[in-house]
Design a protein around this motif. Structure first.
Motif, PDB file in Angstrom:
ATOM      1  N   UNK A   1     -65.867 -40.234  15.579  1.00 31.37           N
ATOM      2  CA  UNK A   1     -65.395 -41.321  14.733  1.00 31.37           C
ATOM      3  C   UNK A   1     -64.130 -41.950  15.301  1.00 31.37           C
ATOM      4  N   UNK A   2     -63.301 -41.133  15.934  1.00 33.59           N
ATOM      5  CA  UNK A   2     -62.017 -41.611  16.465  1.00 33.59           C
ATOM      6  C   UNK A   2     -62.139 -42.274  17.833  1.00 33.59           C
ATOM      7  N   UNK A   3     -63.332 -42.344  18.390  1.00 32.78           N
ATOM      8  CA  UNK A   3     -63.553 -42.891  19.726  1.00 32.78           C
ATOM      9  C   UNK A   3     -63.907 -44.372  19.631  1.00 32.78           C
ATOM     10  N   UNK A   4     -63.272 -45.250  20.428  1.00 38.20           N
ATOM     11  CA  UNK A   4     -63.597 -46.681  20.359  1.00 38.20           C
ATOM     12  C   UNK A   4     -65.089 -46.926  20.517  1.00 38.20           C
TER      13      UNK A   4
ATOM     14  N   UNK B   1     -62.779 -29.131  32.657  1.00 39.26           N
ATOM     15  CA  UNK B   1     -62.348 -30.514  32.805  1.00 39.26           C
ATOM     16  C   UNK B   1     -62.381 -30.876  34.281  1.00 39.26           C
ATOM     17  N   UNK B   2     -62.673 -32.131  34.551  1.00 41.14           N
ATOM     18  CA  UNK B   2     -62.651 -32.635  35.918  1.00 41.14           C
ATOM     19  C   UNK B   2     -61.902 -33.956  35.894  1.00 41.14           C
ATOM     20  N   UNK B   3     -60.827 -34.020  36.682  1.00 40.83           N
ATOM     21  CA  UNK B   3     -60.029 -35.237  36.703  1.00 40.83           C
ATOM     22  C   UNK B   3     -59.188 -35.315  37.952  1.00 40.83           C
TER      23      UNK B   3
ATOM     24  N   UNK C   1     -57.355 -42.125  36.616  1.00 43.95           N
ATOM     25  CA  UNK C   1     -58.705 -42.119  37.159  1.00 43.95           C
ATOM     26  C   UNK C   1     -59.674 -41.539  36.160  1.00 43.95           C
ATOM     27  N   UNK C   2     -60.884 -41.355  36.613  1.00 46.78           N
ATOM     28  CA  UNK C   2     -61.935 -40.858  35.720  1.00 46.78           C
ATOM     29  C   UNK C   2     -61.707 -39.385  35.409  1.00 46.78           C
TER      30      UNK C   2
ATOM     31  N   UNK D   1     -66.377 -36.730  26.934  1.00 48.78           N
ATOM     32  CA  UNK D   1     -65.520 -37.882  26.679  1.00 48.78           C
ATOM     33  C   UNK D   1     -65.251 -38.610  27.995  1.00 48.78           C
ATOM     34  N   UNK D   2     -64.490 -39.686  27.903  1.00 53.63           N
ATOM     35  CA  UNK D   2     -64.108 -40.416  29.099  1.00 53.63           C
ATOM     36  C   UNK D   2     -65.296 -41.078  29.795  1.00 53.63           C
TER      37      UNK D   2
END
Length: 462
Positions: free
Chosen positions: A260-263, A385-387, A393-394, A410-411
């Protein structure tokens, strides 16, 4: 030497909060204003200015909350989705035929991208009885659309009337009955209701050029109720804010409230400039370097604002009984900022994991997408997580599945599959992320990099 308990605000912080709402009430010329701040899942401050029925409004005095009602309606729709009774990608027509607006998907209605008109045709619906609009056709009118479906964000009150009707159709009960049994009672929101219950504030219009007031009518909105009917208190909305930040498995999971909180809607240019977006029943703002989610509300005689900073573990509620005046959502955001800056969140103590999958542990560390350096990290809850190792960046979080792959949560990589690919010797050759190859060295020679790797390898210029 004495110390202040971590759940108690410092005197200077409390005074700053009081000063902010006092300024808002005075400059906004509100008959009364009440506010609350939540931290760590509990209300840690409550303040009010002037009086209701002869005394300062406390956390149990009701105010009308207008469009914050939409967030409650969105919760009911997400519950239907989580139970498998619908998919957010379903066209409304599939579950509620014959409305004339059934081409829009449920997700588009939640995010105000269904192309529907902002208001209902006919007399000003907020100041006239709902009996004037007994049917959905009366709410939508002969031309319900103002824009092509799915093309742009256009805030629509009738869209949430349709969502309320959808809830009624699939639950075979009234919107308010479903709301009470599925949300209000489980969360303990006993002072939230469709009709005012004493003690409650009266709604007032304040003359723009004189210090005089005019009472506003409090109409039952009828079919439009899912868009703005509710009355609530600062205490109940504080508890609702905790739910929107953390989830509650009796109502919606943490994953669903995060959704719900995600654009979910393309913002208009002026909203992009202001750092605003819209999720599924929640407004999103970027202010003062932090992300605030929540909703504002207004009906004749009342203003309401609820804002949450999940990262700061803070939320604020501001309610006033005037048609226009104090910018209550801005004030709520300011209350969050005041506490966040004066008393930053104390992080949880680091503790080592109780267990770790050694096969996953060997994947931790640096990986390269071409020449871009990334890091794969294990999280305490078993996700990865991968970033980027540095800079922007992604960046995404992934959850493991039964088949040994991970799915982005996400992302940029939300929903995308991540898998570790083994070479002929059984060791991990590379990571495959939605067809992108990540290698242990930049363009690793032994990995199947699309396009191949020059056999002469890396070299300088002679």
């Amino acid at each position: 030497m004495t110390t202040t308990p971590v759940d108690e605000l410092l005197p200077a912080t409390r005074r700053a909060l009081l000063h902010r709402i006092a300024t808002a009430q005075t400059e906004g010329r509100a008959p009364s204003l009440v506010a609350a701040v939540v931290r760590g899942g509990e209300t840690v401050w409550h303040g009010s200015r002037t009086s209701v029925d002869g005394h300062g409004p406390d956390e149990n005095v009701q105010y009308r909350i207008g469009s914050i009602t939409k967030t409650f309606t969105a919760v009911l729709v997400l519950r239907l989705r989580d139970e498998g009774l619908l998919d957010l990608g379903d066209a409304l027509e599939k579950h509620l035929p014959g409305t004339g607006a059934g081409e829009a998907t449920i997700a588009e209605l939640l995010a105000h991208t269904g192309g529907l008109a902002a208001e209902s045709p006919g007399p000003w619906w907020e100041r006239t009885p709902g009996s004037l609009r007994p049917e959905l056709a009366d709410v939508l009118g002969e031309q319900p659309h103002r824009h092509p479906v799915g093309r742009r964000f256009h805030y629509s009150n009738p869209g949430y009337t349709l969502l309320g009707a959808l809830v009624e159709e699939l639950r075979s009960a009234s919107w308010e009955e479903v709301l009470r049994s599925e949300v209000l009672e489980p969360l303990g929101l006993h002072r939230t209701s469709g009709q005012p219950q004493a003690p409650h504030a009266g709604g007032w219009a304040v003359h723009p050029w004189a210090d005089v007031m005019l009472p506003e009518p409090a109409e039952d909105l009828g079919r439009m109720a899912p868009a703005g009917q509710l009355w609530s208190t600062s205490g109940d909305l504080a508890r609702f804010a905790v739910f929107l930040a953390q989830g509650d498995d009796r109502v919606l999971s943490a994953e669903s409230v995060r959704e719900m909180r995600t654009p979910a809607a393309p913002a208009e240019p002026e909203e992009v400039a202001a750092g605003a977006a819209y999720g599924l029943g929640l407004q999103i703002q970027h202010r003062d370097g932090r992300t605030l989610v929540g909703h504002g509300g207004s009906l004749p005689g009342f203003l309401a604002g609820l804002m949450i900073s999940v990262e700061d573990d803070l939320a604020a509620v501001v309610l006033a009984n005037c048609t226009s005046g104090p910018p209550v959502s801005t004030v709520a955001g300011d209350l969050v900022r005041i506490v966040a800056e004066a008393e930053p969140r104390i992080p949880e103590p680091w503790r080592p994991s109780s267990d770790v999958d050694r096969d996953v542990l060997q994947l931790a560390g640096p990986w390269y997408w071409g020449t871009h350096a990334f890091a794969l990290r294990l999280t305490a809850d078993g996700d990865v997580t991968l970033g980027p190792l540095a800079g922007n960046g992604r960046r995404s979080r992934f959850r493991s599945g039964a088949d040994g792959t991970w799915t982005g949560l996400d992302g940029y990589y939300a929903g995308e599959p991540l898998r570790a690919v083994e070479g002929p010797d059984g060791s991990v050759s590379h990571l495959d992320l939605g067809s992108f190859v990540f290698t242990r060295q930049p363009y690793g020679e032994d990995a199947p990099v699309p396009g191949g790797v020059d056999p002469e390898g890396w070299r300088g210029i002679k």
